[in-house]
Design a protein around this motif. Structure first.
Motif, short mmCIF file in Angstrom:
data_model
loop_
_atom_site.label_atom_id
_atom_site.label_comp_id
_atom_site.label_asym_id
_atom_site.label_seq_id
_atom_site.Cartn_x
_atom_site.Cartn_y
_atom_site.Cartn_z
N GLN A 179 0.80 -1.21 0.00
CA GLN A 179 0.00 0.00 0.00
C GLN A 179 0.84 1.27 0.00
O GLN A 179 0.29 2.38 -0.01
CB GLN A 179 -0.90 0.03 1.25
CG GLN A 179 -1.82 -1.14 1.38
CD GLN A 179 -2.47 -1.16 2.76
OE1 GLN A 179 -2.71 -0.11 3.36
NE2 GLN A 179 -2.75 -2.35 3.25
N LEU A 180 2.14 1.11 0.09
CA LEU A 180 2.99 2.29 0.28
C LEU A 180 2.81 3.33 -0.82
O LEU A 180 2.67 4.53 -0.54
CB LEU A 180 4.46 1.85 0.38
CG LEU A 180 5.44 2.99 0.70
CD1 LEU A 180 5.14 3.61 2.05
CD2 LEU A 180 6.88 2.52 0.66
N ASP A 181 2.80 2.85 -2.05
CA ASP A 181 2.64 3.80 -3.17
C ASP A 181 1.30 4.52 -3.08
O ASP A 181 1.21 5.74 -3.32
CB ASP A 181 2.75 3.04 -4.50
CG ASP A 181 4.16 2.48 -4.71
OD1 ASP A 181 5.10 3.02 -4.08
OD2 ASP A 181 4.30 1.49 -5.47
N TYR A 182 0.30 3.76 -2.73
CA TYR A 182 -1.04 4.34 -2.60
C TYR A 182 -1.05 5.39 -1.47
O TYR A 182 -1.59 6.49 -1.63
CB TYR A 182 -2.02 3.19 -2.32
CG TYR A 182 -3.36 3.58 -1.80
CD1 TYR A 182 -4.34 4.12 -2.64
CD2 TYR A 182 -3.69 3.39 -0.45
CE1 TYR A 182 -5.57 4.46 -2.16
CE2 TYR A 182 -4.93 3.73 0.04
CZ TYR A 182 -5.87 4.27 -0.82
OH TYR A 182 -7.09 4.60 -0.33
N ILE A 183 -0.41 5.05 -0.36
CA ILE A 183 -0.37 5.97 0.78
C ILE A 183 0.42 7.23 0.44
O ILE A 183 -0.01 8.36 0.70
CB ILE A 183 0.24 5.25 2.01
CG1 ILE A 183 -0.74 4.21 2.54
CG2 ILE A 183 0.58 6.23 3.12
CD1 ILE A 183 -0.14 3.26 3.56
N ILE A 184 1.57 7.02 -0.20
CA ILE A 184 2.41 8.17 -0.56
C ILE A 184 1.68 9.06 -1.57
O ILE A 184 1.73 10.29 -1.49
CB ILE A 184 3.77 7.68 -1.12
CG1 ILE A 184 4.61 7.14 0.06
CG2 ILE A 184 4.50 8.79 -1.83
CD1 ILE A 184 5.93 6.52 -0.37
N ASP A 244 -1.53 9.47 -1.79
CA ASP A 244 -2.56 10.21 -1.06
C ASP A 244 -1.95 11.36 -0.26
O ASP A 244 -2.50 12.47 -0.22
CB ASP A 244 -3.32 9.27 -0.11
CG ASP A 244 -4.43 8.54 -0.84
OD1 ASP A 244 -4.80 8.98 -1.93
OD2 ASP A 244 -4.90 7.52 -0.30
N ILE A 245 -0.82 11.09 0.38
CA ILE A 245 -0.16 12.15 1.15
C ILE A 245 0.34 13.25 0.22
O ILE A 245 0.24 14.44 0.51
CB ILE A 245 1.00 11.57 2.00
CG1 ILE A 245 0.44 10.63 3.08
CG2 ILE A 245 1.80 12.67 2.67
CD1 ILE A 245 1.51 9.89 3.86
#
Lengths: 172, 206
Positions: free
Chosen positions: B183-188, B190-191
């Motif tokens: 999910q890191l790419d998705y989280i980054i 979004d941030i």
């Protein structure tokens, strides 16, 4: 002031707990060196153990802790970080791995603020994504919030399915 | 024979008694009348009368009168008895008729009051049934309205919590397979989308 700005936090230092630990280790080393200066030669002294995190910040900032100036610089930097570094609270559905945190901190230090500290929280019901809380705001970047925002799309699909089912019932 | 007949019989008996008394007085009065101036004639006549109406004759007359009086009394008693029986039977008949009439009147009133009470009871039951029916219809409508409201409420609640429902379902279905590293790419991303606001908030401070 200029020296303080040159120091950097490694990505392994995530939260205020890590900064406090670094500060305690620095104090221990400082005390050790000060005591060493006033003790008589030949007496045994136990060198305080330092963490990998501490070694990393020292090597990263190219500091020589034997020098009192460097120790003072690092102490001032850590105290300043404790007092005034921007902080984020980020909650995940599961406990993040160290590698994940490193990559995230890398991004945050690079894009948000080089001194930003993160407190990691746990919210299992968010599904996926995260919830970011800054000083005054909350950013719900979770899958749960995404589903909430796209509720209309889901409802449209459900209504389409209902119409489709009723048509099939009429045909049957 | 009614009461008037009975009175006539009594009057007859009383008249016969009076006539007998009058006759007796007349006979005794004749003795006083012989003291007129013509005493000799009268005495002679009296003697003749005494001779004709001697004690035996008088006794016979008395007996005849007594028998006649007893006969009349007996006849009248018989008539009186008959009249009394007739009157009693008529009185009984009259009483029976009157009592029957009264009873019939009372019965008819009783029957009428029972009919009225029955009618009132029927009306009351009818009104109660109508009220119950009305109440039933009203309750049915209220129930339908409540069901409709509850349905709307549930649908609305479902729509409002649809995100949570789907999220819960996704978590229950594939929650264990969601890796945070993936999910890191998705989280980054979004941030990154909220980066400016976050920076602004951090720089503004508390």
């Amino acid at each position: 002031m200029e020296h303080k700005q040159t120091l950097q936090l490694p990505v392994s230092v995530v939260g205020i707990t890590d900064v406090n630990r670094l500060d305690r280790e620095l104090v221990a080393i400082d005390e050790f060196l000060r005591q060493g200066a006033i003790r008589e030669p030949g007496t045994t002294m136990k060198l305080p153990k330092t963490s990998k995190l501490f070694d990393e910040i020292v090597s990263m900032n190219d500091l020589n802790l034997i020098q009192e100036d460097d120790r003072n610089r690092l102490r001032d930097f850590l105290r300043d970080t404790q007092d005034s570094a921007p902080r984020l609270h980020i909650s995940f559905s599961t406990d993040p791995s160290p590698l994940f945190l490193q990559r995230l901190m890398n991004y945050l230090r690079e894009k948000i603020n080089p001194r930003v500290l993160v407190q990691v929280g746990l919210q299992p019901n968010i599904g996926a994504g995260c919830v970011v809380r800054s000083t005054n705001k909350v950013f719900d970047l979770s899958l749960r919030e995404d589903f909430r925002k796209k509720r209309r799309v889901l409802m449209q699909y459900i209504q389409k399915l209902e119409v489709h089912d009723s048509k099939q019932e009429v045909k049957a | 024979m009614d009461i008037f007949g009975l009175a006539a019989v009594l009057i007859g008996i009383v008249a016969a008694t009076m006539a007998f008394i009058w006759l007796a007085l007349r006979v005794s009065g004749g003795a006083h009348a012989s003291r007129n101036p013509n005493a000799s004639h009268l005495d002679q006549a009296e003697k003749d009368v005494e001779h004709i109406f001697n004690d035996e004759f008088r006794e016979e007359l008395r007996n005849r009168g007594r028998l006649h009086f007893e006969k009349i009394i007996g006849e009248n008693a018989m008539f009186l008895q008959q009249d009394l029986r007739l009157t009693t039977s008529q009185l009984n008949e009259f009483m029976k008729t009157e009592i029957t009439k009264k009873l019939q009147g009372e019965f008819s009133k009783y029957e009428e009051s029972i009919t009225d009470a029955k009618q009132m009871a029927i009306e009351s039951i009818t009104k109660t049934q109508e009220a119950i029916e009305e109440q039933r219809q009203m309750m049915g409508q209220q129930l339908l309205q409540e069901i409709e409201n509850e349905k709307s409420r549930m649908v609305k609640r479902f729509e409002e919590n649809l995100g949570d429902i789907v999220n819960h379902y996704v978590l229950a279905a594939i929650g264990n397979q969601i890796d945070l590293n993936d999910q890191l790419d998705y989280i980054i991303a979004d941030i990154e989308a909220n980066k400016e606001v976050i920076i602004q908030d951090l720089s503004d401070g508390a």
